[in-house]
Design a protein around this motif. Structure first.
Motif, PDB file in Angstrom:
ATOM      1  N   GLY A  85       8.790   6.150  -9.939  1.00  0.00           N
ATOM      2  CA  GLY A  85       9.623   5.104 -10.531  1.00  0.00           C
ATOM      3  C   GLY A  85       9.716   3.874  -9.649  1.00  0.00           C
ATOM      4  O   GLY A  85       9.625   2.734 -10.131  1.00  0.00           O
ATOM      5  N   GLU A  86       9.873   4.106  -8.362  1.00  0.00           N
ATOM      6  CA  GLU A  86       9.934   2.994  -7.402  1.00  0.00           C
ATOM      7  C   GLU A  86       8.613   2.231  -7.377  1.00  0.00           C
ATOM      8  O   GLU A  86       8.591   1.003  -7.310  1.00  0.00           O
ATOM      9  CB  GLU A  86      10.266   3.550  -6.016  1.00  0.00           C
ATOM     10  N   LYS A 137       0.845  -1.192   0.000  1.00  0.00           N
ATOM     11  CA  LYS A 137       0.000   0.000   0.000  1.00  0.00           C
ATOM     12  C   LYS A 137       0.875   1.233   0.000  1.00  0.00           C
ATOM     13  O   LYS A 137       1.892   1.276   0.689  1.00  0.00           O
ATOM     14  CB  LYS A 137      -0.906   0.033   1.233  1.00  0.00           C
ATOM     15  N   LEU A 138       0.474   2.219  -0.784  1.00  0.00           N
ATOM     16  CA  LEU A 138       1.162   3.506  -0.803  1.00  0.00           C
ATOM     17  C   LEU A 138       0.125   4.613  -0.763  1.00  0.00           C
ATOM     18  O   LEU A 138      -0.918   4.511  -1.413  1.00  0.00           O
ATOM     19  CB  LEU A 138       1.978   3.675  -2.095  1.00  0.00           C
ATOM     20  N   ASP A 185       2.904   9.514  -1.736  1.00  0.00           N
ATOM     21  CA  ASP A 185       4.124   8.710  -1.847  1.00  0.00           C
ATOM     22  C   ASP A 185       4.258   8.117  -3.249  1.00  0.00           C
ATOM     23  O   ASP A 185       5.356   8.062  -3.798  1.00  0.00           O
ATOM     24  CB  ASP A 185       4.133   7.580  -0.816  1.00  0.00           C
ATOM     25  N   ALA A 186       3.140   7.679  -3.815  1.00  0.00           N
ATOM     26  CA  ALA A 186       3.168   7.131  -5.176  1.00  0.00           C
ATOM     27  C   ALA A 186       3.638   8.199  -6.156  1.00  0.00           C
ATOM     28  O   ALA A 186       4.412   7.916  -7.071  1.00  0.00           O
ATOM     29  CB  ALA A 186       1.786   6.613  -5.556  1.00  0.00           C
ATOM     30  N   LYS A 187       3.189   9.420  -5.959  1.00  0.00           N
ATOM     31  CA  LYS A 187       3.601  10.525  -6.834  1.00  0.00           C
ATOM     32  C   LYS A 187       5.087  10.827  -6.657  1.00  0.00           C
ATOM     33  O   LYS A 187       5.816  10.951  -7.641  1.00  0.00           O
ATOM     34  CB  LYS A 187       2.771  11.775  -6.524  1.00  0.00           C
ATOM     35  N   ASN A 188       5.523  10.925  -5.419  1.00  0.00           N
ATOM     36  CA  ASN A 188       6.907  11.295  -5.137  1.00  0.00           C
ATOM     37  C   ASN A 188       7.903  10.183  -5.449  1.00  0.00           C
ATOM     38  O   ASN A 188       9.075  10.458  -5.692  1.00  0.00           O
ATOM     39  CB  ASN A 188       7.059  11.728  -3.676  1.00  0.00           C
ATOM     40  N   ARG A 189       7.434   8.938  -5.430  1.00  0.00           N
ATOM     41  CA  ARG A 189       8.309   7.787  -5.676  1.00  0.00           C
ATOM     42  C   ARG A 189       7.785   6.981  -6.864  1.00  0.00           C
ATOM     43  O   ARG A 189       7.762   5.751  -6.839  1.00  0.00           O
ATOM     44  CB  ARG A 189       8.370   6.929  -4.420  1.00  0.00           C
ATOM     45  N   LEU A 219       6.489   1.948  -9.842  1.00  0.00           N
ATOM     46  CA  LEU A 219       6.394   1.150 -11.064  1.00  0.00           C
ATOM     47  C   LEU A 219       7.221  -0.124 -10.954  1.00  0.00           C
ATOM     48  O   LEU A 219       6.761  -1.201 -11.369  1.00  0.00           O
ATOM     49  CB  LEU A 219       6.852   1.973 -12.271  1.00  0.00           C
ATOM     50  N   ASP A 220       8.413  -0.026 -10.391  1.00  0.00           N
ATOM     51  CA  ASP A 220       9.238  -1.222 -10.189  1.00  0.00           C
ATOM     52  C   ASP A 220       8.550  -2.202  -9.257  1.00  0.00           C
ATOM     53  O   ASP A 220       8.554  -3.412  -9.502  1.00  0.00           O
ATOM     54  CB  ASP A 220      10.606  -0.839  -9.622  1.00  0.00           C
ATOM     55  N   LEU A 221       7.962  -1.700  -8.199  1.00  0.00           N
ATOM     56  CA  LEU A 221       7.245  -2.543  -7.251  1.00  0.00           C
ATOM     57  C   LEU A 221       6.041  -3.215  -7.917  1.00  0.00           C
ATOM     58  O   LEU A 221       5.782  -4.407  -7.699  1.00  0.00           O
ATOM     59  CB  LEU A 221       6.798  -1.700  -6.046  1.00  0.00           C
ATOM     60  N   ALA A 222       5.323  -2.470  -8.750  1.00  0.00           N
ATOM     61  CA  ALA A 222       4.132  -3.011  -9.414  1.00  0.00           C
ATOM     62  C   ALA A 222       4.489  -4.137 -10.386  1.00  0.00           C
ATOM     63  O   ALA A 222       3.636  -4.973 -10.697  1.00  0.00           O
ATOM     64  CB  ALA A 222       3.392  -1.898 -10.148  1.00  0.00           C
ATOM     65  N   ARG A 223       5.715  -4.174 -10.840  1.00  0.00           N
ATOM     66  CA  ARG A 223       6.134  -5.273 -11.706  1.00  0.00           C
ATOM     67  C   ARG A 223       6.245  -6.573 -10.917  1.00  0.00           C
ATOM     68  O   ARG A 223       6.178  -7.662 -11.497  1.00  0.00           O
ATOM     69  CB  ARG A 223       7.467  -4.957 -12.373  1.00  0.00           C
ATOM     70  N   ARG A 224       6.397  -6.467  -9.598  1.00  0.00           N
ATOM     71  CA  ARG A 224       6.527  -7.650  -8.745  1.00  0.00           C
ATOM     72  C   ARG A 224       5.209  -8.042  -8.078  1.00  0.00           C
ATOM     73  O   ARG A 224       4.958  -9.228  -7.855  1.00  0.00           O
ATOM     74  CB  ARG A 224       7.591  -7.409  -7.676  1.00  0.00           C
ATOM     75  N   GLU A 225       4.405  -7.033  -7.730  1.00  0.00           N
ATOM     76  CA  GLU A 225       3.130  -7.299  -7.055  1.00  0.00           C
ATOM     77  C   GLU A 225       2.231  -6.075  -7.194  1.00  0.00           C
ATOM     78  O   GLU A 225       2.715  -4.966  -7.399  1.00  0.00           O
ATOM     79  CB  GLU A 225       3.358  -7.621  -5.574  1.00  0.00           C
ATOM     80  N   PRO A 226       0.916  -6.279  -7.088  1.00  0.00           N
ATOM     81  CA  PRO A 226       0.001  -5.128  -7.173  1.00  0.00           C
ATOM     82  C   PRO A 226       0.289  -4.119  -6.060  1.00  0.00           C
ATOM     83  O   PRO A 226       0.697  -4.479  -4.958  1.00  0.00           O
ATOM     84  CB  PRO A 226      -1.380  -5.755  -6.971  1.00  0.00           C
TER      85      PRO A 226
END
Length: 62
Positions: free
Chosen positions: A14-15, A3-4, A8-12, A17-24
């Motif tokens: 790229g991170e 959960k973000l 935090d999603a806006k400020n991070r 997107l990388d996380l979403a490649r591993r899990e929702p």
């Protein structure tokens, strides 16, 4: 599922997107669930499952 907060999603972004490649990734705003970010591969998998389900339902009604 991670959960973000929306900020935090806006400020991070790229991170996230990388996380979403591993899990929702669940995005919250003011404590409310507002979105889920998933990988393209997961989206395609879910779309295929939906197509299969719709085809099965159509076949069942014929």
């Amino acid at each position: 599922m991670k959960k973000l907060a929306a900020s935090d999603a806006k400020n991070r972004f790229g991170e996230m997107l990388d996380l979403a490649r591993r899990e929702p990734v669940h995005i919250t705003k003011k404590g409310r669930n507002v979105a889920v970010v998933i990988s393209t591969e997961e989206f395609e998998r879910l779309s295929e499952l939906e197509d299969e389900l719709l085809a099965m339902k159509k076949q069942k009604t014929q």
